[in-house]
Design an enzyme around this catalytic site. Structure first.
Site, PDB file in Angstrom:
ATOM      1  N   TYR A 144       0.804  -1.220   0.000  1.00 16.39           N
ATOM      2  CA  TYR A 144       0.000   0.000   0.000  1.00 16.39           C
ATOM      3  C   TYR A 144       0.839   1.274   0.000  1.00 16.39           C
ATOM      4  O   TYR A 144       0.302   2.371  -0.127  1.00 16.39           O
ATOM      5  CB  TYR A 144      -0.948   0.018   1.209  1.00 16.39           C
ATOM      6  CG  TYR A 144      -2.180  -0.820   1.002  1.00 16.39           C
ATOM      7  CD1 TYR A 144      -2.095  -2.209   0.944  1.00 16.39           C
ATOM      8  CD2 TYR A 144      -3.433  -0.237   0.864  1.00 16.39           C
ATOM      9  CE1 TYR A 144      -3.224  -2.984   0.745  1.00 16.39           C
ATOM     10  CE2 TYR A 144      -4.558  -1.001   0.671  1.00 16.39           C
ATOM     11  CZ  TYR A 144      -4.449  -2.377   0.610  1.00 16.39           C
ATOM     12  OH  TYR A 144      -5.577  -3.134   0.409  1.00 16.39           O
ATOM     13  N   LYS A 201       2.487 -15.534   3.351  1.00 15.51           N
ATOM     14  CA  LYS A 201       2.680 -16.364   2.158  1.00 15.51           C
ATOM     15  C   LYS A 201       4.186 -16.570   2.021  1.00 15.51           C
ATOM     16  O   LYS A 201       4.796 -16.324   0.975  1.00 15.51           O
ATOM     17  CB  LYS A 201       2.062 -15.640   0.948  1.00 15.51           C
ATOM     18  CG  LYS A 201       2.035 -16.439  -0.321  1.00 15.51           C
ATOM     19  CD  LYS A 201       1.088 -17.631  -0.304  1.00 15.51           C
ATOM     20  CE  LYS A 201       1.309 -18.483  -1.537  1.00 15.51           C
ATOM     21  NZ  LYS A 201       0.700 -19.818  -1.444  1.00 15.51           N
ATOM     22  N   ASP A 234      -3.544 -18.729   1.732  1.00 13.88           N
ATOM     23  CA  ASP A 234      -4.484 -19.500   0.901  1.00 13.88           C
ATOM     24  C   ASP A 234      -5.202 -20.560   1.740  1.00 13.88           C
ATOM     25  O   ASP A 234      -6.428 -20.699   1.688  1.00 13.88           O
ATOM     26  CB  ASP A 234      -3.779 -20.119  -0.324  1.00 13.88           C
ATOM     27  CG  ASP A 234      -2.436 -20.770  -0.023  1.00 13.88           C
ATOM     28  OD1 ASP A 234      -1.967 -20.693   1.131  1.00 13.88           O
ATOM     29  OD2 ASP A 234      -1.842 -21.370  -0.951  1.00 13.88           O
ATOM     30  N   ASP A 258      -6.654  -6.995   4.092  1.00 14.80           N
ATOM     31  CA  ASP A 258      -7.760  -6.418   3.315  1.00 14.80           C
ATOM     32  C   ASP A 258      -8.626  -7.535   2.739  1.00 14.80           C
ATOM     33  O   ASP A 258      -9.851  -7.527   2.869  1.00 14.80           O
ATOM     34  CB  ASP A 258      -7.187  -5.552   2.179  1.00 14.80           C
ATOM     35  CG  ASP A 258      -8.289  -4.986   1.298  1.00 14.80           C
ATOM     36  OD1 ASP A 258      -9.275  -4.470   1.851  1.00 14.80           O
ATOM     37  OD2 ASP A 258      -8.182  -5.095   0.066  1.00 14.80           O
ATOM     38  N   ASP A 262     -12.775  -9.084   3.905  1.00 15.87           N
ATOM     39  CA  ASP A 262     -13.996  -9.140   3.087  1.00 15.87           C
ATOM     40  C   ASP A 262     -14.593 -10.552   3.170  1.00 15.87           C
ATOM     41  O   ASP A 262     -15.814 -10.718   3.279  1.00 15.87           O
ATOM     42  CB  ASP A 262     -13.714  -8.789   1.619  1.00 15.87           C
ATOM     43  CG  ASP A 262     -13.984  -7.310   1.313  1.00 15.87           C
ATOM     44  OD1 ASP A 262     -13.749  -6.467   2.209  1.00 15.87           O
ATOM     45  OD2 ASP A 262     -14.442  -6.997   0.194  1.00 15.87           O
TER      46      ASP A 262
HETATM   47  C1  IPM Z   1     -10.581  -1.226   2.931  1.00 11.89           C
HETATM   48  C2  IPM Z   1     -10.538  -0.800   1.491  1.00 11.89           C
HETATM   49  C3  IPM Z   1      -9.276   0.006   1.181  1.00 11.89           C
HETATM   50  C4  IPM Z   1      -8.104  -0.903   1.457  1.00 11.89           C
HETATM   51  C5  IPM Z   1      -9.205   0.604  -0.235  1.00 11.89           C
HETATM   52  C6  IPM Z   1     -10.380   1.521  -0.490  1.00 11.89           C
HETATM   53  C7  IPM Z   1      -7.924   1.307  -0.501  1.00 11.89           C
HETATM   54  O1  IPM Z   1     -10.669  -1.884   0.640  1.00 11.89           O
HETATM   55  O2  IPM Z   1     -10.563  -0.349   3.806  1.00 11.89           O
HETATM   56  O3  IPM Z   1     -10.686  -2.416   3.194  1.00 11.89           O
HETATM   57  O4  IPM Z   1      -7.696  -1.679   0.583  1.00 11.89           O
HETATM   58  O5  IPM Z   1      -7.589  -0.844   2.566  1.00 11.89           O
HETATM   59 MN    MN Z   2     -11.138  -3.715   1.691  1.00 16.65          MN
END
Ligand code: IPM
Ligand code: MN
Ligand code: NAD
Length: 369
Positions: A144, A201, A234, A258, A262
């Protein structure tokens, strides 16, 4: 909810900077604010219009001295989401969101993963007691950092590099944060399980992997009462879906954190319900739901406000306002159990109606929750 480090409660009102941002950020943050108000939290809110509209109007993403101002004048920041099709470069989101994380050195991205009701989980036979862990994501390094570049752009020989930055200091402090978190949490709820799992990883990314592996082993030795484990990212993804019961505290780098959060949001009912804090102990920290600006549903009163509301609760807990935090969490739990839900989680309420139900609930008799 799993707790982050707390400030001692003091008598002055907590000063909160509120930055709703773009898309559904502008819809869910007002609902989070309603919950804060319904909880009678002793706070003073100041609003900032940082986001795509402001950037398109005057070219400003973050005003000069913006981060220093946030750190100096506020106890915490409540942010919505950043991202807008009209700014395809995403420059404003990077400067605002990643700017806060990087320039304010908010190195620990704490993302609790807690299932509120079996009905929200896509897995069969899995209930709230089975999913209650936290991902501690390194938040200031990795890929990042935007280090790298493009060479021979637009030619068949084009080369693009994106450096993966891992410093001993950065890796060590996030791993230590995870062990400290585990210790604190075990004390808070008397949890018999005390595991920190580091995910990387290192079988493919050998240089960074070696630094993470060595540092993890060294820090783990300082916490003999906590068990340490390792999984490749993974394999972790597969295990999170197959048997999420096994996790308590997961620590990982920026990118993997990140992605797996999700996936973890999916276990809790989707991105609409996932909360997060961007924390540097002792510094002004920033709280935001895990989801983005969801442009497809923005402006339609469809967004789920629970992630933002739980994020507000997490922020209050961080500021030492734990009874207000618990009141909000209890009201969200009641909403879930009574199916006062938005469409993404199988209900029929709009963003506003779901937020209002929660605020009203807090004005009602709590003893029945
Ligand atoms: C998150 C988002 C951000 C990240 C993006 C918008 C840069 O996906 O906060 O999870 O990758 O950290
Ligand atoms: Mn995210
Ligand atoms: P997203 O999180 O905005 O949406 C992903 C999916 O989840 C979509 O189907 C969306 O409708 C749904 N969703 C998300 N939040 C929801 C909610 N509260 N209620 C109901 N459904 C919800 O991710 P994306 O589509 O990959 O990204 C959209 C924009 O947001 C991009 O510009 C991206 O860069 C940005 N983004 C910002 C942040 C942030 O500010 N923290 C986080 C992720 C993405």
């Amino acid at each position: 909810m799993l707790r982050c480090d707390t400030f001692p409660a003091v008598n002055h009102k907590k000063r909160i900077a509120v930055i709703p941002g773009d898309g559904i950020g502008k819809e869910v943050i007002p609902q989070a604010v309603k919950a804060i108000e319904a909880a009678n939290a002793p706070v003073e809110l100041s609003y900032f219009d940082w986001g795509a509209d402001r950037y398109l109007a005057d070219g400003v993403t973050v005003p000069p001295d913006g981060f220093a101002m946030l750190a100096r004048d506020f106890d915490a920041i409540l942010a919505g989401a950043f991202g807008d099709h009209r700014v395809p470069s995403n420059v404003h989101a990077r400067e605002i969101l990643l700017g806060m994380r990087f320039k304010m050195d908010l190195y620990a991205n704490v993302r609790p993963v807690k299932l509120l009701d079996a009905a929200l989980c896509p897995l069969k036979g899995v209930g709230p007691k089975d999913i209650d862990f936290v991902v501690i994501r390194e938040n200031t390094e990795g890929v990042y950092g935007d280090l790298g570049g493009v060479f021979k752009q637009g030619t068949p020989d084009e080369i693009a590099t994106q450096e993966d930055i891992n410093t001993r200091k950065g890796v060590e402090r996030i791993i230590r944060y995870a062990f400290d978190y585990c210790e604190r949490h075990a004390k808070l709820d008397g949890s018999p399980r005390r595991w920190v799992l580091m995910c990387d990883k290192s079988n493919a990314m050998t240089h960074a992997g070696s630094l993470w592996q060595r540092t993890f082993k060294e820090v783990a030795r300082e916490y003999p009462q906590i068990n340490s484990e390792h999984m490749y990212v993974d394999a972790l993804c597969m295990q999170m879906v197959r048997d999420p019961r096994q996790f308590e505290v997961i620590v990982t780098n920026n990118m993997f954190g990140d992605i797996i959060t999700d996936l973890a949001a999916g276990l809790q009912g989707g991105l609409g319900v996932a909360a997060s804090g961007n924390i540097h102990p002792g510094k002004t920290s920033m709280f935001e739901p895990v989801h983005g600006s969801a442009p497809q549903i923005a402006g339609k009163n469809l967004a789920n406000p629970f992630g933002a509301i739980l994020t507000a609760a997490m922020m209050l807990g961080h500021l030492g306002l734990s009874s207000e935090e618990k009141r909000i969490e209890a009201a969200v739990l009641a909403a879930v159990q009574q199916k006062k839900l938005t469409q993404d989680v199988g209900g029929s309420l709009g963003t506003k109606e779901a937020g209002e139900w929660i605020a009203n609930r807090m004005g009602h008799d709590f003893t029945e929750i």
